[in-house]
Scaffold this active site. Structure first.
Site, PDB file in Angstrom:
ATOM      1  N   GLU A   1      19.429  20.320  60.495  1.00 10.14           N
ATOM      2  CA  GLU A   1      20.160  20.151  59.230  1.00 10.14           C
ATOM      3  C   GLU A   1      19.587  20.998  58.094  1.00 10.14           C
ATOM      4  O   GLU A   1      20.099  20.955  56.967  1.00 10.14           O
ATOM      5  CB  GLU A   1      20.140  18.675  58.844  1.00 10.14           C
ATOM      6  CG  GLU A   1      20.898  17.793  59.827  1.00 10.14           C
ATOM      7  CD  GLU A   1      20.749  16.311  59.566  1.00 10.14           C
ATOM      8  OE1 GLU A   1      21.402  15.511  60.247  1.00 10.14           O
ATOM      9  OE2 GLU A   1      19.965  15.933  58.663  1.00 10.14           O
TER      10      GLU A   1
ATOM     11  N   HIS B   1      17.872   9.021  60.699  1.00 11.09           N
ATOM     12  CA  HIS B   1      16.799  10.005  60.900  1.00 11.09           C
ATOM     13  C   HIS B   1      16.417  10.700  59.590  1.00 11.09           C
ATOM     14  O   HIS B   1      15.375  11.353  59.509  1.00 11.09           O
ATOM     15  CB  HIS B   1      17.233  11.051  61.937  1.00 11.09           C
ATOM     16  CG  HIS B   1      18.453  11.831  61.557  1.00 11.09           C
ATOM     17  ND1 HIS B   1      19.733  11.363  61.787  1.00 11.09           N
ATOM     18  CD2 HIS B   1      18.601  13.032  60.946  1.00 11.09           C
ATOM     19  CE1 HIS B   1      20.611  12.252  61.344  1.00 11.09           C
ATOM     20  NE2 HIS B   1      19.942  13.273  60.828  1.00 11.09           N
TER      21      HIS B   1
END
Length: 349
Positions: free
Chosen positions: A344, A318
């Site tokens: 993240e 990703h």
């Protein structure tokens, strides 16, 4: 997607009061009967603990529930066309069946018509519907859990069905070889939907979102390559995986320590290793990865290898985006890709 306790209670109240305004907003899976319903279903209402709520019909199918014959939840928002009704009945008669062009001809229905009408009504093609129902058979057994097959016993059988291979009914037996390898299947709930894992005591072989289109093919490839019997049961590897995923989604972990078993060509493994080296909170383009591998012309090959990654999140495919900064594709869907990157700490434009 995960549904909060508050939202589940709201949906349950709508189910109790047969609130038609919620039809199509959610689907209620009834654990005691194995069916899923509209909010307005006239059937006797179950207890809250016997309900599982889904935002899409596909999620309900993948969890192993079949459409209720009383409220016919797949008719929303339109009445169901005759061709679609025929196809749904055919799937229920043989849910493990893999559909071919000849099967449509036998019913007097063109496959393109089936694809278009299912897409219009359900937001998914007939192939997706049939696959979801088919895979739901195996997933239901795994979701039931608690059925651990002793490894030493399973190795002594020639027939996978003799010791409960969760996928034999829909995929058949893997090729017979001398050595049988047990792999253990589990389903892990995450904030972005359920994930399916395959592990043994040494490593993680597969981690994918349950609604990934290529999941069935990936499972079949692993079964054939390793002569694997996919059983229902826990492993230490999976327990560690569940713990680390929980920490990841709680933003308490950025790196995983799960041992990985990688099935791929040397080049694919090189690409996957490059993905593992992308720090959390950062992204790389396909071109940048190609350059790290020493050849700027490998962009398409890098993209193909990226798409063949069978271990989502842990091997962070990703984090790969297009050169122009756009997100690009993702096997788990763009919405999930965006969520993971934001989780993240990657700033989205």
């Amino acid at each position: 997607m995960a549904i909060s306790e508050t939202k589940a209670r709201e949906f349950y109240e709508a189910l109790l009061h047969k609130n038609k305004q919620y039809d199509g907003t959610f689907f209620a899976g009834i654990k005691t009967t194995g069916i899923f319903c509209h909010a307005s279903c006239p059937a006797r209402k179950p207890k809250f603990e016997n309900c599982e709520f889904f935002l899409t019909a596909e999620e309900a199918l993948l969890a192993g529930f079949r459409p209720c014959k009383r409220c016919m939840p797949l008719t929303y928002p339109n009445s169901i066309p005759e061709e679609v009704e025929t196809l749904v009945a055919a799937v229920e008669a043989h849910p493990e069946k893999r559909w071919k062009e000849a099967d449509f001809h036998e019913l007097g229905i063109h496959s393109a018509t089936a694809r278009r009408k299912f897409k219009e009504i359900y937001g998914m093609t007939f192939v997706q519907y049939a696959r979801s129902r088919r895979m739901g058979i195996a997933f239901k057994e795994i979701l039931a859990g608690e059925k651990v097959i002793d490894q030493q016993v399973s190795l002594g059988y020639e027939s996978a069905s003799a010791f409960n291979d969760a996928f034999t009914k829909i995929m058949g037996n893997p090729p017979k070889k001398t050595e049988v390898k047990p792999l253990y299947a589990n389903i892990i709930a995450t904030p972005v939907g359920r994930m399916f894992s395959l592990t043994d005591e040494e490593a993680l072989y597969l981690l994918e979102f349950m609604d990934r289109r290529g999941l069935e093919r990936e499972i079949e490839q692993l079964r054939k390559k390793h002569n694997a019997r996919i059983l229902v049961g826990k492993t230490e590897t999976n327990a560690k995986l569940e713990q680390e995923l929980e920490e990841y989604f709680a933003q308490e972990r950025t790196d995983f320590t799960i041992p990985l078993h990688l099935d791929g060509t040397p080049f694919q493994k090189q690409v996957w290793q490059s993905l593992l080296e992308i720090p959390s909170g950062e992204t790389r383009s396909y071109q940048e990865i190609a350059l790290t591998l020493g050849n700027k012309n490998l962009v398409r090959a890098v993209g193909n290898a990226n798409g063949l990654n069978k271990i989502a999140i842990v091997i962070p495919c990703h984090r790969v985006i297009q050169t122009n900064g756009e997100l690009g594709g993702y096997g788990g869907g763009i919405r999930r890709k965006k969520y993971l990157l934001q989780l993240e700490g990657h700033k989205m434009e």
